[in-house]
Design an enzyme around this catalytic site. Structure first.
Site, PDB file in Angstrom:
ATOM      1  N   HIS A 293      17.384  31.512  54.088  1.00  0.00           N
ATOM      2  CA  HIS A 293      17.928  31.419  55.452  1.00  0.00           C
ATOM      3  C   HIS A 293      19.383  30.933  55.425  1.00  0.00           C
ATOM      4  O   HIS A 293      19.844  30.308  56.375  1.00  0.00           O
ATOM      5  CB  HIS A 293      17.067  30.503  56.312  1.00  0.00           C
ATOM      6  CG  HIS A 293      17.308  30.631  57.790  1.00  0.00           C
ATOM      7  ND1 HIS A 293      17.406  31.843  58.438  1.00  0.00           N
ATOM      8  CD2 HIS A 293      17.474  29.681  58.757  1.00  0.00           C
ATOM      9  CE1 HIS A 293      17.615  31.648  59.729  1.00  0.00           C
ATOM     10  NE2 HIS A 293      17.669  30.345  59.946  1.00  0.00           N
TER      11      HIS A 293
ATOM     12  N   HIS B 205      23.732  27.965  57.646  1.00  0.00           N
ATOM     13  CA  HIS B 205      23.309  28.529  58.923  1.00  0.00           C
ATOM     14  C   HIS B 205      24.476  29.089  59.747  1.00  0.00           C
ATOM     15  O   HIS B 205      24.416  29.143  60.975  1.00  0.00           O
ATOM     16  CB  HIS B 205      22.533  27.503  59.755  1.00  0.00           C
ATOM     17  CG  HIS B 205      21.575  28.128  60.732  1.00  0.00           C
ATOM     18  ND1 HIS B 205      21.857  28.285  62.066  1.00  0.00           N
ATOM     19  CD2 HIS B 205      20.332  28.657  60.551  1.00  0.00           C
ATOM     20  CE1 HIS B 205      20.834  28.853  62.681  1.00  0.00           C
ATOM     21  NE2 HIS B 205      19.894  29.088  61.783  1.00  0.00           N
TER      22      HIS B 205
ATOM     23  N   ASP C  93      11.643  28.801  60.031  1.00  0.00           N
ATOM     24  CA  ASP C  93      13.064  28.805  59.678  1.00  0.00           C
ATOM     25  C   ASP C  93      13.632  27.396  59.633  1.00  0.00           C
ATOM     26  O   ASP C  93      13.180  26.497  60.351  1.00  0.00           O
ATOM     27  CB  ASP C  93      13.877  29.580  60.725  1.00  0.00           C
ATOM     28  CG  ASP C  93      13.746  31.076  60.594  1.00  0.00           C
ATOM     29  OD1 ASP C  93      12.892  31.536  59.821  1.00  0.00           O
ATOM     30  OD2 ASP C  93      14.497  31.795  61.284  1.00  0.00           O
TER      31      ASP C  93
ATOM     32  N   HIS D 240      10.194  26.906  63.918  1.00  0.00           N
ATOM     33  CA  HIS D 240      11.059  26.034  63.113  1.00  0.00           C
ATOM     34  C   HIS D 240      10.297  24.742  62.829  1.00  0.00           C
ATOM     35  O   HIS D 240       9.871  24.062  63.773  1.00  0.00           O
ATOM     36  CB  HIS D 240      12.355  25.701  63.863  1.00  0.00           C
ATOM     37  CG  HIS D 240      13.197  26.891  64.202  1.00  0.00           C
ATOM     38  ND1 HIS D 240      12.913  27.713  65.268  1.00  0.00           N
ATOM     39  CD2 HIS D 240      14.316  27.385  63.608  1.00  0.00           C
ATOM     40  CE1 HIS D 240      13.829  28.666  65.330  1.00  0.00           C
ATOM     41  NE2 HIS D 240      14.687  28.502  64.341  1.00  0.00           N
TER      42      HIS D 240
END
Length: 272
Positions: free
Chosen positions: A134, A138, A83, A228
């Site tokens: 994604h 965010h 991510d 990540h």
């Protein structure tokens, strides 16, 4: 993560695939496990033909993905996902994945990432990895209006289509936060929602050994690993994770490969 409880299988005519249930305050949302998605697809007559399987590819992609279908009913499959990227360390990660012939799913972040590293986005797509959404900035989608949710997802969809030639079919909501509005907009935009079963919480540590230990402890068949590639300790942990999981007999697949022969349904929430 919200509270999760197992729901009894009710049959395809009533409830589709057996599901987990996410409870968010007064809101309850069903989640589908990969094994149940595969089972229902086969019950409906779908097969893992080579021309259907996401593993089938040619050219530069074959360096990572290969050409043979993977049947996750028989193979011990696991999906590794990243991510928040791409970031400065993503090219090094791609080198490792290419060497190990491991396909992964990248849930890419728009602002300051896709925009900053367009060539990396093109490279990971060209090398056979799955490109997913994604959001743009965010933000927690469950705190936004439908119009705001739509903007967060559409900006990233459009940016990725421009770079790779196709729009993603998968998204991951920041922090895994979902509500009815997020589900409705995801369905509208053709996006399935993908959660996870293993996380190193690598946002809280740069200790690569600890990241590796946490993932290995939580890994299981049909699992979805969350990492990540934007944190300093994560990319150095990946070679050790891959080596050990291969020793344990795992086959690495993308999220779409994990679901095959099922295809991810827009709006549906998938979680092992």
């Amino acid at each position: 993560m919200p509270e999760i409880r197992r729901k009894t299988r009710l049959g395809a005519a009533v409830a589709g695939a057996s599901a987990l249930t996410l409870t968010l305050g007064a809101c309850t949302l069903e989640t589908t496990a990969p094994a149940d998605a595969r089972s229902d697809a086969r019950e409906n007559g779908k097969s893992l033909a080579a021309d259907q399987n996401p593993r089938r590819t040619t050219g530069a992609q074959s360096a990572v993905v290969g050409t043979e279908p993977v049947d996750c009913e028989k193979a011990k499959c696991i999906a590794m996902t990243f991510d928040g990227g791409p970031g400065k360390d993503t090219p090094k990660l791609l080198d490792t994945l290419k060497k190990e012939k491991v396909p992964v799913t990248f849930f890419l972040l728009g602002k300051k990432h896709i925009v900053k590293y367009p060539q990396v986005v093109k490279r990971l797509s060209d090398e056979g990895h799955e490109v997913a959404n994604h959001t743009w900035t965010h933000k927690r989608l469950d705190t936004l209006t439908r119009d705001e949710i739509r903007r967060e997802l559409l900006l990233t969809q459009n940016a990725l289509e421009k770079l790779t030639g196709k729009k993603p079919g998968l998204m991951r909501p920041p922090q895994g936060r979902i509500n009815d509005d997020v589900t409705a907009v995801s369905k509208e935009l053709g996006l399935a929602q993908i959660l996870w079963s293993a996380t190193a919480k690598d946002f809280s540590t740069n200790d690569s050994a600890l990241i590796r230990k946490r993932i290995l402890k939580q890994s299981s068949r049909d699992g979805i690993i969350l990492l990540h590639d934007i944190y300093d300790g994560t990319v150095p942990a990946v070679p050790g994770i891959i080596t050990e999981l291969k020793k344990r007999g795992y086959t690495f697949v993308t999220v779409s490969q994990l679901l095959a022969p099922a295809k991810a349904n827009p709006g549906e929430i998938y979680r092992p």
